[in-house]
Each structure stands twice: as structure tokens, then as C-alpha cells.
Design an enzyme around this catalytic site. Structure first.
Site, PDB file in Angstrom:
ATOM      1  N   GLU A  42       0.856  -1.198   0.000  1.00  0.00           N
ATOM      2  CA  GLU A  42       0.000   0.000   0.000  1.00  0.00           C
ATOM      3  C   GLU A  42       0.890   1.244   0.000  1.00  0.00           C
ATOM      4  O   GLU A  42       1.841   1.336   0.760  1.00  0.00           O
ATOM      5  CB  GLU A  42      -0.916  -0.035   1.225  1.00  0.00           C
ATOM      6  CG  GLU A  42      -1.610   1.262   1.561  1.00  0.00           C
ATOM      7  CD  GLU A  42      -2.505   1.839   0.454  1.00  0.00           C
ATOM      8  OE1 GLU A  42      -3.289   1.097  -0.149  1.00  0.00           O
ATOM      9  OE2 GLU A  42      -2.378   3.066   0.191  1.00  0.00           O
ATOM     10  N   ALA A  55     -22.503   0.858   1.074  1.00  0.00           N
ATOM     11  CA  ALA A  55     -23.457  -0.211   1.351  1.00  0.00           C
ATOM     12  C   ALA A  55     -23.179  -1.425   0.472  1.00  0.00           C
ATOM     13  O   ALA A  55     -22.693  -1.285  -0.651  1.00  0.00           O
ATOM     14  CB  ALA A  55     -24.874   0.308   1.125  1.00  0.00           C
ATOM     15  N   ARG A 125     -17.034   3.361   5.801  1.00  0.00           N
ATOM     16  CA  ARG A 125     -15.920   2.763   5.046  1.00  0.00           C
ATOM     17  C   ARG A 125     -14.675   2.561   5.910  1.00  0.00           C
ATOM     18  O   ARG A 125     -14.057   1.489   5.875  1.00  0.00           O
ATOM     19  CB  ARG A 125     -15.555   3.657   3.867  1.00  0.00           C
ATOM     20  CG  ARG A 125     -16.695   4.015   2.971  1.00  0.00           C
ATOM     21  CD  ARG A 125     -16.262   5.013   1.927  1.00  0.00           C
ATOM     22  NE  ARG A 125     -15.381   4.385   0.986  1.00  0.00           N
ATOM     23  CZ  ARG A 125     -15.714   4.082  -0.269  1.00  0.00           C
ATOM     24  NH1 ARG A 125     -16.883   4.412  -0.743  1.00  0.00           N
ATOM     25  NH2 ARG A 125     -14.870   3.476  -1.052  1.00  0.00           N
ATOM     26  N   ARG A 207     -19.684  14.570   0.416  1.00  0.00           N
ATOM     27  CA  ARG A 207     -20.165  13.567   1.372  1.00  0.00           C
ATOM     28  C   ARG A 207     -19.948  14.012   2.814  1.00  0.00           C
ATOM     29  O   ARG A 207     -18.935  14.639   3.128  1.00  0.00           O
ATOM     30  CB  ARG A 207     -19.414  12.248   1.161  1.00  0.00           C
ATOM     31  CG  ARG A 207     -19.598  11.702  -0.226  1.00  0.00           C
ATOM     32  CD  ARG A 207     -19.109  10.285  -0.339  1.00  0.00           C
ATOM     33  NE  ARG A 207     -17.681  10.209  -0.600  1.00  0.00           N
ATOM     34  CZ  ARG A 207     -17.066   9.072  -0.908  1.00  0.00           C
ATOM     35  NH1 ARG A 207     -17.740   7.955  -0.966  1.00  0.00           N
ATOM     36  NH2 ARG A 207     -15.777   9.058  -1.140  1.00  0.00           N
ATOM     37  N   ASP A 323     -11.853  -1.480  -8.578  1.00  0.00           N
ATOM     38  CA  ASP A 323     -11.931  -0.259  -9.386  1.00  0.00           C
ATOM     39  C   ASP A 323     -10.824  -0.168 -10.429  1.00  0.00           C
ATOM     40  O   ASP A 323     -10.988   0.489 -11.452  1.00  0.00           O
ATOM     41  CB  ASP A 323     -11.861   0.982  -8.483  1.00  0.00           C
ATOM     42  CG  ASP A 323     -13.235   1.391  -7.967  1.00  0.00           C
ATOM     43  OD1 ASP A 323     -14.157   0.552  -8.028  1.00  0.00           O
ATOM     44  OD2 ASP A 323     -13.386   2.540  -7.513  1.00  0.00           O
ATOM     45  N   ALA A 336     -18.143  -1.340  -5.296  1.00  0.00           N
ATOM     46  CA  ALA A 336     -17.351  -2.237  -4.442  1.00  0.00           C
ATOM     47  C   ALA A 336     -17.950  -3.643  -4.458  1.00  0.00           C
ATOM     48  O   ALA A 336     -17.213  -4.634  -4.406  1.00  0.00           O
ATOM     49  CB  ALA A 336     -17.297  -1.692  -3.021  1.00  0.00           C
TER      50      ALA A 336
HETATM   51  P1  FAD Z   1      -9.716   1.951  -3.797  1.00  0.00           P
HETATM   52  O1  FAD Z   1     -10.711   2.078  -2.701  1.00  0.00           O
HETATM   53  O2  FAD Z   1      -9.483   3.141  -4.661  1.00  0.00           O
HETATM   54  O3  FAD Z   1      -8.349   1.502  -3.148  1.00  0.00           O
HETATM   55  C1  FAD Z   1      -7.147   1.527  -3.873  1.00  0.00           C
HETATM   56  C2  FAD Z   1      -5.981   1.446  -2.891  1.00  0.00           C
HETATM   57  O4  FAD Z   1      -4.775   1.343  -3.650  1.00  0.00           O
HETATM   58  C3  FAD Z   1      -5.839   2.702  -2.031  1.00  0.00           C
HETATM   59  O5  FAD Z   1      -5.607   2.317  -0.706  1.00  0.00           O
HETATM   60  C4  FAD Z   1      -4.642   3.428  -2.639  1.00  0.00           C
HETATM   61  O6  FAD Z   1      -3.926   4.208  -1.693  1.00  0.00           O
HETATM   62  C5  FAD Z   1      -3.814   2.259  -3.152  1.00  0.00           C
HETATM   63  N1  FAD Z   1      -2.934   2.597  -4.287  1.00  0.00           N
HETATM   64  C6  FAD Z   1      -3.248   3.331  -5.379  1.00  0.00           C
HETATM   65  N2  FAD Z   1      -2.209   3.402  -6.219  1.00  0.00           N
HETATM   66  C7  FAD Z   1      -1.214   2.687  -5.650  1.00  0.00           C
HETATM   67  C8  FAD Z   1       0.124   2.382  -6.042  1.00  0.00           C
HETATM   68  N3  FAD Z   1       0.632   2.855  -7.192  1.00  0.00           N
HETATM   69  N4  FAD Z   1       0.884   1.615  -5.225  1.00  0.00           N
HETATM   70  C9  FAD Z   1       0.379   1.129  -4.046  1.00  0.00           C
HETATM   71  N5  FAD Z   1      -0.882   1.402  -3.617  1.00  0.00           N
HETATM   72  C10 FAD Z   1      -1.672   2.158  -4.417  1.00  0.00           C
HETATM   73  N6  FAD Z   1     -19.664   0.851  -3.947  1.00  0.00           N
HETATM   74  C11 FAD Z   1     -20.551   0.022  -3.342  1.00  0.00           C
HETATM   75  O7  FAD Z   1     -20.512  -1.196  -3.566  1.00  0.00           O
HETATM   76  N7  FAD Z   1     -21.495   0.507  -2.477  1.00  0.00           N
HETATM   77  C12 FAD Z   1     -21.617   1.855  -2.208  1.00  0.00           C
HETATM   78  O8  FAD Z   1     -22.471   2.258  -1.416  1.00  0.00           O
HETATM   79  C13 FAD Z   1     -20.721   2.748  -2.859  1.00  0.00           C
HETATM   80  N8  FAD Z   1     -20.820   4.085  -2.662  1.00  0.00           N
HETATM   81  C14 FAD Z   1     -19.973   4.925  -3.321  1.00  0.00           C
HETATM   82  C15 FAD Z   1     -20.129   6.313  -3.158  1.00  0.00           C
HETATM   83  C16 FAD Z   1     -19.287   7.187  -3.820  1.00  0.00           C
HETATM   84  C17 FAD Z   1     -19.487   8.666  -3.660  1.00  0.00           C
HETATM   85  C18 FAD Z   1     -18.240   6.670  -4.641  1.00  0.00           C
HETATM   86  C19 FAD Z   1     -17.299   7.596  -5.360  1.00  0.00           C
HETATM   87  C20 FAD Z   1     -18.090   5.302  -4.819  1.00  0.00           C
HETATM   88  C21 FAD Z   1     -18.953   4.424  -4.169  1.00  0.00           C
HETATM   89  N9  FAD Z   1     -18.826   3.031  -4.332  1.00  0.00           N
HETATM   90  C22 FAD Z   1     -19.721   2.192  -3.730  1.00  0.00           C
HETATM   91  C23 FAD Z   1     -17.717   2.456  -5.120  1.00  0.00           C
HETATM   92  C24 FAD Z   1     -16.587   2.042  -4.188  1.00  0.00           C
HETATM   93  O9  FAD Z   1     -16.201   3.162  -3.422  1.00  0.00           O
HETATM   94  C25 FAD Z   1     -15.388   1.525  -4.976  1.00  0.00           C
HETATM   95  O10 FAD Z   1     -15.814   0.581  -5.913  1.00  0.00           O
HETATM   96  C26 FAD Z   1     -14.361   0.869  -4.024  1.00  0.00           C
HETATM   97  O11 FAD Z   1     -13.891   1.792  -3.068  1.00  0.00           O
HETATM   98  C27 FAD Z   1     -13.185   0.327  -4.825  1.00  0.00           C
HETATM   99  O12 FAD Z   1     -12.263  -0.252  -3.942  1.00  0.00           O
HETATM  100  P2  FAD Z   1     -10.801  -0.636  -4.443  1.00  0.00           P
HETATM  101  O13 FAD Z   1     -10.146  -1.276  -3.275  1.00  0.00           O
HETATM  102  O14 FAD Z   1     -10.891  -1.347  -5.744  1.00  0.00           O
HETATM  103  O15 FAD Z   1     -10.105   0.768  -4.779  1.00  0.00           O
END
Ligand code: FAD
Length: 446
Positions: A42, A55, A125, A207, A323, A336
Site C-alpha cells: 500500500e 453499502a 468505510r 459527502r 476499481d 465495491a
Molecule cells: P480503492 O478504494 O481506490 O483503493 C485503492 C488502494 O490502492 C488505495 O488504498 C490506494 O492508496 C492504493 N494505491 C493506489 N495506487 C497505488 C500504487 N501505485 N501503489 C500502491 N498502492 C496504491 N460501492 C458500493 O458497492 N457501495 C456503495 O455504497 C458505494 N458508494 C460509493 C459512493 C461514492 C461517492 C463513490 C465515489 C463510490 C462508491 N462506491 C460504492 C464504489 C466504491 O467506493 C469503490 O468501488 C471501491 O472503493 C473500490 O475499492 P478498491 O479497493 O478497488 O479501490
């Protein structure tokens, strides 16, 4: 170079999980439960997530159960639950002129969508991430490791990760869980590939969370205690309770014509008067909602991969999860949840490779094949999510462009998107007749 020990049993696969967000951590938990040696790299110095609500659907909880039952147990302890009998309510937030009218279902409720199997559990979260991190053993996450590049090196036999601090790490497989601006995606597809950059959806989000009592005072008990969306011109306000019903999660979504100031950063600090201006002239309780925000608020630019979806989620012994693969606008509320599906698929596939106890070239080939299978299984699903989420935005904009009399257009758009949902439309008799002819499926009534 043999992937086994003296007893002939397989050594654990070494998996590098890049990114310790919700999906990276969940994936690592699933891998560890399957006896796979997963390490999270990370870039931040510690676990970090925003204190905002999110959610998970009933379907996502089923996948979590298969990844590791401890995940569902955790979620159950920290969530506000809705049951399958409840509904998401959509209110007219623009036209009611008095607070009483705005809270009166017979005057201002546009429609309800039964949640069916989408019964969401809302949590905070940061609390979820911390709870999941506690499920990992010591040493399973390394912080301050920002991936800059990786080499899928045929010579050394391992995937070699290069970090910004000059260090490297090696693994059998790399899972890029590094979010919307994924470096893994840029390396996998090539920095010049259009999908290596996410696009601005021209929507932004503000938010916050407030004690439930404040939410009830502002919006009324009925609204503050359930999932409600308030619709109006070019913006909407979504609320739902979290933290066992003690906090109200609030998100204002708005259309923004201009480009986002810093596309790589996604957030900018603004004065809460931006929200005040957005809702100026709306129904009284929404017009005042800016007062529940702190004076300085974080504005989130909403980016997604709709304009340039990746052609594949896998290349060699690296793949994209969460994502990083299918960043979406949040209008279906399942970004998510889709990452949870990815996590289960990739955990299952890597477990099956590990069980074969392969070594050398055979192992590499099995890993490459497994990741191609992952990509083939997930590609359509990932694209579906960001595509249909964008259609929801367009649906909201149909409503706001043409005015309240065609509010039911949105109902049709939603009904169409959601498939067999029940839809309840209020309106004059002519409108009801018109839609009775259109919405003729599912359990809903028009
Ligand atoms: P991220 O949460 O973006 O995590 C990526 C991680 O990688 C971070 O910790 C970052 O620091 C790290 N990182 C990035 N680049 C590097 C690198 N080069 N080297 C090392 N580490 C790195 N989804 C739902 O299912 N339900 C909901 O209610 C919902 N509500 C939402 C509301 C909003 C306003 C938004 C914007 C999104 C919402 N989502 C929801 C979508 C959800 O937030 C995302 O799909 C989810 O957070 C994706 O998680 P992730 O772990 O794939 O990516």
C-alpha cells in the site's frame, strides 16, 4: 525451482496485492484463508479510508461469505441493515414549497423501488477497512510502497515490483487492486493506452455524516431512517443511516460542466456554500442541507472507465481487480460489490492453481491461464456496471431537463435498468395509464 517442499506438498503461492483499499484487503483475506501467501503493498503510510458511508447488497454478502465468513460477521456488527421487504424512495426535492409538503408522501414521493435482493447493509468505510485489516496476520501488509512499475520477468521466474522508495519485491502473481488511477493498469496495457487513464464523468459528490437526530430534524423521521434519494435540477441528495442507525450518511451528487481541476487527485477542498448554491430555490429542507456540512468540505470528482474500458483485465501474471478494472460512477451503488465478485473469482482460481502443486514453466503457464480465465469471466460484468451506472445519471438528467411532469420517464429508465423491479408511480390518471402500458413486468404496480 520446484513449487513444493520435501514432503511433496505445494508451497504456498506468493501473491502481491497492490493497494490496501476495501477490495485489496478483502482479496488478501480470501487468499490467506486458502493458504496462499498474500502480501499487500500500500502506498499510504497506514490504513486509510474516508469516513463516509457505503453499502453492500445481499448478493455481495453471499460472495463475502464464500471469500471468508468472517467478513459477513464483521459487516453484520457494523452495519445498518435493510431487509428485502424495504424500498429505496425517490422524493421530489425541487417543487414542494413548504417543509410539511416536502415530507408528505402523498405530495412529494415520486416513487419507490423495492430493494428485492439488493437489500443493502450500510456501513462506514473506514470502520470496515480497519475491521478487515484486523483479520489479517501481522506482516501481511507493507506500507509506504507505491508501485511505479512491474516486470513480468521470464528470466528470474517471478513478477518483480518496483516501488517509489527504490525497493523491489517479487511474487508469483501480481493483483492490481490500486483503484481508479491504477498504475498496474497503465503498465499492463501500456501508458499510452486510452484505458490507462480514467475519464471525468462530469459529476461530483459532497459527502458527510451527521448524528441521526440532526438528520431527522432536517429531513423528517421517515426520510432519515431509510434509503432516500431527493431529485431535482442537475443534482440529487442521497441519504441512508449507517453505524447501527446512529449516523445519517449524506451524499450530494451534482453535474459539473467544467473539467475537474486535478484529474489525478480526484478531490478538492471547497466552501460549503457550493452546496448552498446548488440547492438554492429548492424545497426548504434540501435548500438548508448545506448547514449540516462542515464549513470546508471535500468535493470528489467522479471518474470512471466508461469512455475507455480496458480490453482485458489480465496480462501475463498480472491482473486488475476492483476499481482498477471497472471504476464506475456510484449511481447503482455497487462498485465495491462488483469488486467483491472479482475477489471471489480470483481467489478461487488461484486456489485451484495452488492445489495442482506445479513448478517452473508449468506453474507460470497455469497462472497466466487462470488470470485469462478471470478476465474472460469478469470483463462483461465490469463493463455492464460502469455503463449502466452512467445510464442512471442520464436518467436523472432526463428528469431534470424536462421538468416534473415527466418525472415518470425516470421511473421507466430505472425500471428498465433494474429489470424485474416493482415500480410505484404516482401521478395523474393519464400518466398512470400511459405507464401501465409500458411497465408491464415484475411485481410492481403502476
Ligand atoms: P480503492 O478504494 O481506490 O483503493 C485503492 C488502494 O490502492 C488505495 O488504498 C490506494 O492508496 C492504493 N494505491 C493506489 N495506487 C497505488 C500504487 N501505485 N501503489 C500502491 N498502492 C496504491 N460501492 C458500493 O458497492 N457501495 C456503495 O455504497 C458505494 N458508494 C460509493 C459512493 C461514492 C461517492 C463513490 C465515489 C463510490 C462508491 N462506491 C460504492 C464504489 C466504491 O467506493 C469503490 O468501488 C471501491 O472503493 C473500490 O475499492 P478498491 O479497493 O478497488 O479501490
Amino acid at each position: 525451482n520446484i513449487n513444493g517442499n520435501a514432503n511433496g506438498s505445494a508451497r504456498p503461492l506468493n501473491v502481491a496485492v497492490v493497494g490496501g483499499g476495501i477490495i485489496g484487503v478483502m482479496t488478501a483475506i480470501g487468499l490467506r484463508r486458502r493458504g496462499i501467501h498474500a502480501i499487500i503493498y500500500e502506498r499510504a503510510q497506514t490504513w486509510h479510508e474516508v469516513s463516509a458511508g457505503m453499502a453492500f447488497t445481499g448478493a455481495a454478502r453471499e460472495w463475502m461469505q464464500q471469500i471468508d465468513p468472517a467478513l459477513v460477521e464483521l459487516l453484520a456488527n457494523i452495519s445498518q441493515k435493510t431487509d428485502a421487504a424495504s424500498s429505496n424512495a425517490y422524493w421530489n426535492a425541487y417543487h414542494p414549497r413548504t417543509k410539511e409538503d416536502a415530507e408528505d408522501e402523498s405530495k412529494s414521493l415520486l416513487f419507490r423501488i423495492p430493494v428485492n435482493n439488493l437489500d443493502f447493509w450500510g456501513c462506514v468505510r473506514s470502520q470496515l477497512l480497519k475491521g478487515m485489516a484486523d483479520l489479517l496476520p501481522e506482516g501481511a501488509a507493507v506500507f509506504g510502497k507505491q508501485l511505479l512499475n512491474y516486470i513480468d520477468d521470464e528470466q528470474s521466474g517471478n513478477v518483480v515490483l518496483h516501488f517509489a522508495d527504490g525497493t523491489t519485491a517479487e511474487a508469483d502473481v501480481l493483483l492490481g487492486c490500486d483503484g481508479i488511477h491504477s498504475v498496474t493498469r497503465a503498465v499492463l496495457l501500456g501508458a499510452d493506452h486510452p484505458a490507462s487513464r480514467a475519464g471525468f464523468s462530469h459529476t461530483v459528490a459532497y459527502r458527510t455524516m451527521v448524528p441521526i437526530e440532526l438528520g431527522i430534524k432536517a429531513l423528517g423521521e421517515k426520510v432519515a431512517k431509510s434509503a432516500c434519494n431527493h431529485l431535482g435540477p442537475n443534482a440529487d441528495l442521497l441519504v441512508y443511516p449507517v453505524m447501527s442507525g446512529t449516523l445519517l450518511n449524506m451524499a450530494v451528487f451534482a453535474h459539473e460542466e467544467a473539467e475537474f481541476p486535478d484529474p489525478d487527485k480526484m478531490t478538492v477542498h471547497v466552501d460549503r456554500t457550493e452546496i448552498q448554491k446548488l440547492f438554492d430555490g429548492w424545497s426548504p429542507q434540501v435548500a438548508d442541507i448545506w448547514k449540516l456540512y462542515p464549513e470546508k468540505v471535500v468535493k470528489w470528482g467522479i471518474f470512471d472507465l466508461e469512455a475507455n474500458p480496458p480490453p482485458t483485465y489480465a496480462g501475463g501474471r498480472a491482473c486488475l481487480v476492483g476499481d482498477a478494472a471497472h471504476a464506475s460512477t456510484p449511481y447503482l451503488g455497487v462498485g465495491a460489490c462488483t469488486g467483491v465478485e472479482d475477489a471471489l473469482v480470483v481467489c478461487t482460481l488461484l486456489e485451484s492453481v495452488q492445489q495442482k502443486a506445479l513448478s517452473g514453466e508449468a506453474l507460470k503457464e497455469a497462472l497466466r491461464d487462470a488470470l485469462q480465465t478471470y478476465s474472460a469471466a469478469r470483463l462483461d460484468r465490469g463493463r455492464w456496471i460502469h455503463h449502466h451506472s452512467r445510464q442512471m445519471v442520464d436518467g436523472v438528467e432526463i428528469l431534470v431537463d424536462v421538468g416534473p411532469d415527466l418525472a415518470a420517464q425516470l421511473v421507466v429508465a430505472v425500471a428498465h435498468l433494474e429489470g424485474n423491479v416493482g415500480v410505484h408511480v404516482r401521478g395523474d390518471a393519464g400518466l398512470e395509464e400511459f405507464f401501465a402500458g409500458l411497465v408491464d413486468r415484475g411485481e410492481g404496480a403502476v
